[in-house]
Write a protein that holds these residues in place. Structure first.
Motif, PDB file in Angstrom:
ATOM      1  N   LEU A   4       0.762  -1.359  -0.010  1.00 14.54           N
ATOM      2  CA  LEU A   4      -0.043   0.002  -0.085  1.00 14.54           C
ATOM      3  C   LEU A   4       0.755   1.235  -0.041  1.00 14.54           C
ATOM      4  O   LEU A   4       0.456   2.371  -0.726  1.00 14.54           O
ATOM      5  N   GLU A   5       1.783   1.406   0.599  1.00 14.93           N
ATOM      6  CA  GLU A   5       2.995   2.196   0.843  1.00 14.93           C
ATOM      7  C   GLU A   5       3.475   2.767  -0.646  1.00 14.93           C
ATOM      8  O   GLU A   5       3.466   3.605  -0.992  1.00 14.93           O
ATOM      9  N   GLU A   6       4.023   1.598  -1.129  1.00 21.08           N
ATOM     10  CA  GLU A   6       4.729   1.571  -2.399  1.00 21.08           C
ATOM     11  C   GLU A   6       3.790   2.178  -3.652  1.00 21.08           C
ATOM     12  O   GLU A   6       4.345   2.777  -4.459  1.00 21.08           O
ATOM     13  N   LYS A   7       2.727   1.607  -3.640  1.00 20.30           N
ATOM     14  CA  LYS A   7       1.709   2.081  -4.420  1.00 20.30           C
ATOM     15  C   LYS A   7       1.070   3.453  -4.381  1.00 20.30           C
ATOM     16  O   LYS A   7       0.411   3.793  -5.011  1.00 20.30           O
ATOM     17  N   GLY A   8       1.575   4.099  -3.299  1.00 23.22           N
ATOM     18  CA  GLY A   8       1.003   5.622  -3.068  1.00 23.22           C
ATOM     19  C   GLY A   8      -0.219   5.659  -2.319  1.00 23.22           C
ATOM     20  O   GLY A   8      -0.765   6.762  -2.429  1.00 23.22           O
ATOM     21  N   PHE A   9      -0.517   4.696  -1.740  1.00 22.67           N
ATOM     22  CA  PHE A   9      -2.051   4.713  -0.930  1.00 22.67           C
ATOM     23  C   PHE A   9      -2.054   5.037   0.472  1.00 22.67           C
ATOM     24  O   PHE A   9      -2.789   5.847   0.990  1.00 22.67           O
ATOM     25  N   THR A  10      -0.940   4.696   0.991  1.00 25.10           N
ATOM     26  CA  THR A  10      -0.885   4.961   2.552  1.00 25.10           C
ATOM     27  C   THR A  10       0.360   5.964   2.662  1.00 25.10           C
ATOM     28  O   THR A  10       1.274   6.133   1.636  1.00 25.10           O
ATOM     29  N   ALA A  11       0.708   6.868   3.801  1.00 23.02           N
ATOM     30  CA  ALA A  11       1.745   7.704   3.534  1.00 23.02           C
ATOM     31  C   ALA A  11       2.982   7.148   3.796  1.00 23.02           C
ATOM     32  O   ALA A  11       3.163   5.950   4.458  1.00 23.02           O
ATOM     33  N   ASP A  12       3.872   7.740   3.195  1.00 26.51           N
ATOM     34  CA  ASP A  12       5.585   7.362   3.376  1.00 26.51           C
ATOM     35  C   ASP A  12       5.920   7.076   4.597  1.00 26.51           C
ATOM     36  O   ASP A  12       5.574   8.098   5.594  1.00 26.51           O
ATOM     37  N   GLY A  13       6.339   5.915   4.969  1.00 27.72           N
ATOM     38  CA  GLY A  13       6.781   5.687   6.250  1.00 27.72           C
ATOM     39  C   GLY A  13       5.881   5.497   7.380  1.00 27.72           C
ATOM     40  O   GLY A  13       6.243   5.261   8.531  1.00 27.72           O
ATOM     41  N   ALA A  14       4.522   5.086   6.846  1.00 22.81           N
ATOM     42  CA  ALA A  14       3.472   4.749   7.675  1.00 22.81           C
ATOM     43  C   ALA A  14       3.725   3.462   8.536  1.00 22.81           C
ATOM     44  O   ALA A  14       3.496   3.352   9.711  1.00 22.81           O
ATOM     45  N   ARG A  15       4.369   2.492   7.926  1.00 18.24           N
ATOM     46  CA  ARG A  15       4.680   1.399   8.719  1.00 18.24           C
ATOM     47  C   ARG A  15       5.783   1.402   9.455  1.00 18.24           C
ATOM     48  O   ARG A  15       5.855   0.760  10.582  1.00 18.24           O
ATOM     49  N   LEU A  16       6.403   2.404   9.690  1.00 16.99           N
ATOM     50  CA  LEU A  16       7.334   2.612  10.789  1.00 16.99           C
ATOM     51  C   LEU A  16       7.062   3.434  11.908  1.00 16.99           C
ATOM     52  O   LEU A  16       7.764   3.677  12.905  1.00 16.99           O
ATOM     53  N   LYS A  17       5.659   3.874  11.877  1.00 14.76           N
ATOM     54  CA  LYS A  17       5.109   4.730  12.929  1.00 14.76           C
ATOM     55  C   LYS A  17       4.344   3.927  13.999  1.00 14.76           C
ATOM     56  O   LYS A  17       3.472   4.525  14.676  1.00 14.76           O
ATOM     57  N   ALA A  18       4.258   2.649  13.883  1.00 13.47           N
ATOM     58  CA  ALA A  18       3.525   1.772  14.483  1.00 13.47           C
ATOM     59  C   ALA A  18       3.755   1.752  15.943  1.00 13.47           C
ATOM     60  O   ALA A  18       4.850   1.581  16.769  1.00 13.47           O
ATOM     61  N   ASP A  19       2.701   1.774  16.865  1.00 17.60           N
ATOM     62  CA  ASP A  19       2.886   1.601  18.385  1.00 17.60           C
ATOM     63  C   ASP A  19       1.694   0.704  18.578  1.00 17.60           C
ATOM     64  O   ASP A  19       0.883   0.295  18.130  1.00 17.60           O
ATOM     65  N   PRO A  20       1.491   0.427  20.145  1.00 19.07           N
ATOM     66  CA  PRO A  20       0.334  -0.582  20.301  1.00 19.07           C
ATOM     67  C   PRO A  20      -0.975  -0.404  19.867  1.00 19.07           C
ATOM     68  O   PRO A  20      -1.617  -1.407  19.600  1.00 19.07           O
ATOM     69  N   SER A  21      -1.347   1.195  19.693  1.00 21.19           N
ATOM     70  CA  SER A  21      -2.673   1.304  19.330  1.00 21.19           C
ATOM     71  C   SER A  21      -2.895   1.681  18.012  1.00 21.19           C
ATOM     72  O   SER A  21      -3.684   2.201  17.501  1.00 21.19           O
ATOM     73  N   THR A  22      -1.679   1.635  17.130  1.00 23.85           N
ATOM     74  CA  THR A  22      -1.676   2.226  15.796  1.00 23.85           C
ATOM     75  C   THR A  22      -1.035   1.163  14.736  1.00 23.85           C
ATOM     76  O   THR A  22      -0.258   1.632  13.941  1.00 23.85           O
ATOM     77  N   THR A  23      -1.530  -0.127  14.868  1.00 20.31           N
ATOM     78  CA  THR A  23      -0.746  -0.962  14.027  1.00 20.31           C
ATOM     79  C   THR A  23      -1.767  -1.408  12.666  1.00 20.31           C
ATOM     80  O   THR A  23      -2.825  -0.744  12.940  1.00 20.31           O
ATOM     81  N   PHE A  24      -1.103  -1.901  11.774  1.00 19.19           N
ATOM     82  CA  PHE A  24      -1.875  -2.209  10.532  1.00 19.19           C
ATOM     83  C   PHE A  24      -1.960  -3.495  10.497  1.00 19.19           C
ATOM     84  O   PHE A  24      -1.192  -4.682  10.935  1.00 19.19           O
ATOM     85  N   ASN A  25      -3.366  -4.175  10.020  1.00 20.80           N
ATOM     86  CA  ASN A  25      -3.962  -5.565  10.043  1.00 20.80           C
ATOM     87  C   ASN A  25      -4.549  -5.457   8.552  1.00 20.80           C
ATOM     88  O   ASN A  25      -5.257  -4.848   8.409  1.00 20.80           O
ATOM     89  N   THR A  26      -4.231  -6.469   7.868  1.00 17.36           N
ATOM     90  CA  THR A  26      -4.886  -6.529   6.281  1.00 17.36           C
ATOM     91  C   THR A  26      -6.181  -7.031   6.409  1.00 17.36           C
ATOM     92  O   THR A  26      -7.078  -6.020   5.898  1.00 17.36           O
ATOM     93  N   GLU A  27      -6.738  -7.743   7.208  1.00 18.42           N
ATOM     94  CA  GLU A  27      -8.214  -7.963   7.516  1.00 18.42           C
ATOM     95  C   GLU A  27      -8.952  -6.949   7.864  1.00 18.42           C
ATOM     96  O   GLU A  27     -10.130  -6.193   7.626  1.00 18.42           O
ATOM     97  N   THR A  28      -8.379  -6.104   8.890  1.00 13.62           N
ATOM     98  CA  THR A  28      -8.972  -4.761   9.634  1.00 13.62           C
ATOM     99  C   THR A  28      -9.106  -3.816   8.634  1.00 13.62           C
ATOM    100  O   THR A  28     -10.199  -3.064   8.215  1.00 13.62           O
ATOM    101  N   TYR A  29      -8.022  -3.658   7.720  1.00 14.26           N
ATOM    102  CA  TYR A  29      -8.071  -2.682   6.442  1.00 14.26           C
ATOM    103  C   TYR A  29      -9.119  -2.874   5.820  1.00 14.26           C
ATOM    104  O   TYR A  29      -9.855  -1.928   5.233  1.00 14.26           O
ATOM    105  N   ILE A  30      -9.351  -3.926   5.366  1.00 13.51           N
ATOM    106  CA  ILE A  30     -10.469  -4.419   4.415  1.00 13.51           C
ATOM    107  C   ILE A  30     -11.839  -4.323   5.142  1.00 13.51           C
ATOM    108  O   ILE A  30     -12.722  -3.869   4.143  1.00 13.51           O
ATOM    109  N   ASN A  31     -12.143  -4.470   6.260  1.00 13.84           N
ATOM    110  CA  ASN A  31     -13.126  -4.701   6.834  1.00 13.84           C
ATOM    111  C   ASN A  31     -13.631  -3.274   7.506  1.00 13.84           C
ATOM    112  O   ASN A  31     -14.867  -3.062   7.459  1.00 13.84           O
TER     113      ASN A  31
END
Length: 564
Positions: free
Chosen positions: A187-214
């Motif tokens: 998602l980041e490489e294709k320009g849908f999420t912000a650059d570096g979004a994957r590096l900003k995760a903390d316990p309450s701001t994680t990414f999950n594929t099924e959560t993103y879809i639903n």
């Protein structure tokens, strides 16, 4: 008829044919065959992915074209096991890791957990420590193996060696983590999420594929600047924002389809453990002995021939895998080694099989997804065979939204040895069992847990004796429970061994199949059809794993053609 008239007629026919071809093409790509409506998302119409090519190959994977093969046909059976009855099976196309998961790959997982869920905080402590491999598996009461105990996992000298000391549950959790990190990067490489979004995760701001879809607004802790912070998201928003009637380009109205959905074909399917049938099919690599729609012969190993040594001119006499050649012989004579390794070997030390996969015999044995049973029930199913289905569904809130695991609702599993492993992390969707209401009048399944279907449950178990209690899967039932104080805080573990002397087997729903020989095994176990089992919550120094991914769409990749 004049020549001019003939050319004119030919031109008119060709022109009509071209219009017909264009209309058919447009109908197929831009208009619905069902309604005639546009499918490009313009003028208020819904947008569909009509130019989809084929599934991209995920990081580390190679494509395995599916087909039929004889599963469980061993060349030697000196053990006289009764768990290798040959069965004809068909496997769908899928993807398999080129190599076993390495220490470096697993360390990236551990470091992500450590930096995201600080283990110094009590409520997150078991997330990190529950994922750690058991490095004590190297110890032997009559052997000096402390070098591997202290160094094998983390020392850079072993970074490209297969990870060991990982139980089946930990391997499954790694697979889930890998899925989310890969799709997050997509998602980041294709320009849908912000650059570096994957590096900003903390316990309450994680990414999950099924959560993103639903529930896409729930990922990254609901931070829309991260979820839709890329340039492609800006374009997507402009394309999907209805324009007010009579006012061109004012951008008024509510935008739709702002987030990537499954129908866009961008997100990859889940990384997972391969099924036993997939693993064996991929290991055999039968394409080298194929003649049209039949196999010309059997294969004893992942390579051609009946021997473990190479017959090629350049490598004549070299061993083709890392295994134990004899009593006290794990690598050969110093100065010219039979296989170049005494314990595990670095990945890609030996030639790949016909699918381009390395170490499908030797090095480490590998976990597969299946629950172990002595039989493979091909009478019930011979397509994508797999024993281990436990169907679940998304837990739903009263307002109809999905329930997301929060930092205070992490789900843990207490293993039989007392270890605690996190099986649902913050940001994931809570799962619950399928109920009888969900399966009402269904013909394919009626229960959530199908691990012992047609084998091992009360209606299908066979008796060993006249005593009705002596059932086939009368396995030990050790009890481990968490002790808590009056406030509910965990204070320790209560471990109770099963002391029943009438147990008849170690087989139950918690043991999994592992395949392939290892550095500790004789050549007998290098046959891909050989199968063994081990408790899913225990680990050893000779079992590792690799991931697979399902193929969506066509059976074969584009560009396939007949042989010359």
């Amino acid at each position: 008829m004049t020549l001019k008239t003939v050319f004119k007629s030919i031109f008119l026919v060709a022109l009509a044919a071209s219009f017909t071809g264009c209309n058919n093409s447009k109908d197929y790509k831009d208009n619905s065959r069902a309604t005639g409506w546009r499918l490009d998302g313009k003028d208020g119409n819904l947008k569909y992915k009509t130019d989809y090519d084929e599934q991209e190959t995920g990081p580390g994977l190679v494509f395995i074209e599916g087909g039929t093969f004889t599963m469980g046909r061993v060349q030697d059976d000196v053990m006289h096991d009764w768990n290798n009855t040959p069965t004809q099976q068909h496997v769908q196309s899928f993807y398999m890791d080129e190599t076993e998961v390495t220490n470096r790959m697993y360390l990236q997982y551990l470091d992500w957990l450590k930096y995201t869920f600080d283990p110094t905080e009590d409520k997150y402590r078991n997330i990190y420590y529950g994922a750690l491999p058991d490095t004590l598996v190297w110890r032997n009461r009559l052997g000096y193996n402390e070098t591997m105990t202290n160094n094998y996992l983390r020392h850079p000298a072993y970074q490209n060696y297969p990870v060991v000391g990982v139980n089946w549950i930990q391997a499954t959790e790694f697979s889930k983590w890998r899925t989310d990190r890969v799709n997050e990067m997509v998602l980041e490489e294709k320009g849908f999420t912000a650059d570096g979004a994957r590096l900003k995760a903390d316990p309450s701001t994680t990414f999950n594929t099924e959560t993103y879809i639903n529930s896409p607004t729930s990922v990254y802790g609901g931070d829309d600047e991260l979820t839709r912070g890329g340039k492609a998201s800006d374009r997507r928003e402009k394309e999907n924002t209805p324009k007010s009637k009579g006012v061109q380009g004012d951008g008024q109205g509510e935008a739709k389809n702002l987030y990537i959905q499954r129908k866009d074909g961008i997100l990859l399917p889940a990384y997972r453990l391969p099924t036993e049938a997939e693993w064996e099919y991929a290991a055999l690599g039968m394409s080298s002995v194929r003649e049209y729609n039949t196999y010309r012969g059997r294969k004893k190993y992942p390579w051609d021939g009946q021997y473990t040594r190479s017959g090629s001119r350049k490598k004549r006499g070299d061993q083709l895998a890392n295994f134990k050649q004899g009593k006290g012989d794990y690598g050969g004579i110093a100065g010219w080694s039979d296989d170049g390794a005494d314990i595990t070997a670095e990945i890609k030390s030996y030639s790949p099989n016909d699918f381009g996969i390395y170490d499908m015999a030797g090095n480490v044995a590998e976990w597969v997804a299946d629950v172990y049973r002595p039989i493979v029930d091909d009478e019930f199913n011979d397509f994508n065979y797999y024993r281990g289905n436990v169907y679940t569904k998304n837990a739903i809130n009263k307002d109809g939204t999905v329930k997301i695991v929060q930092t205070d609702s992490v789900v843990y599993d207490t293993l039989s040895n007392g270890s605690i492993v996190a099986v649902s992390l913050p940001g994931e969707i809570q799962q619950e069992a399928v109920t009888s209401e969900d399966t009402y009048l269904r013909t394919q399944f009626s229960e959530s847990d199908n691990r012992d279907f047609r084998d091992g449950d009360a209606s299908s178990s066979r008796d060993y004796s006249e005593n009705d209690k002596d059932r086939m899967y009368n396995s030990p039932q050790h009890q481990v429970s968490v002790e808590r104080d009056s406030s509910g805080t965990a204070t320790g573990l209560d471990r109770q061994y099963d002391t029943n002397a009438n147990r008849t087997t170690l087989i139950d729903n918690e043991v999994r199949v592992f395949k392939g020989g290892s550095w500790r095994d004789r050549a007998y176990w290098l046959d891909p059809a050989q199968r063994r089992y081990f408790p899913q919550d225990m680990a050893t120094d000779y079992i590792g794993f690799r991931n697979a991914m399902s193929r969506v769409g066509s059976k074969s990749q584009k560009g396939k053609r007949a042989r010359d």
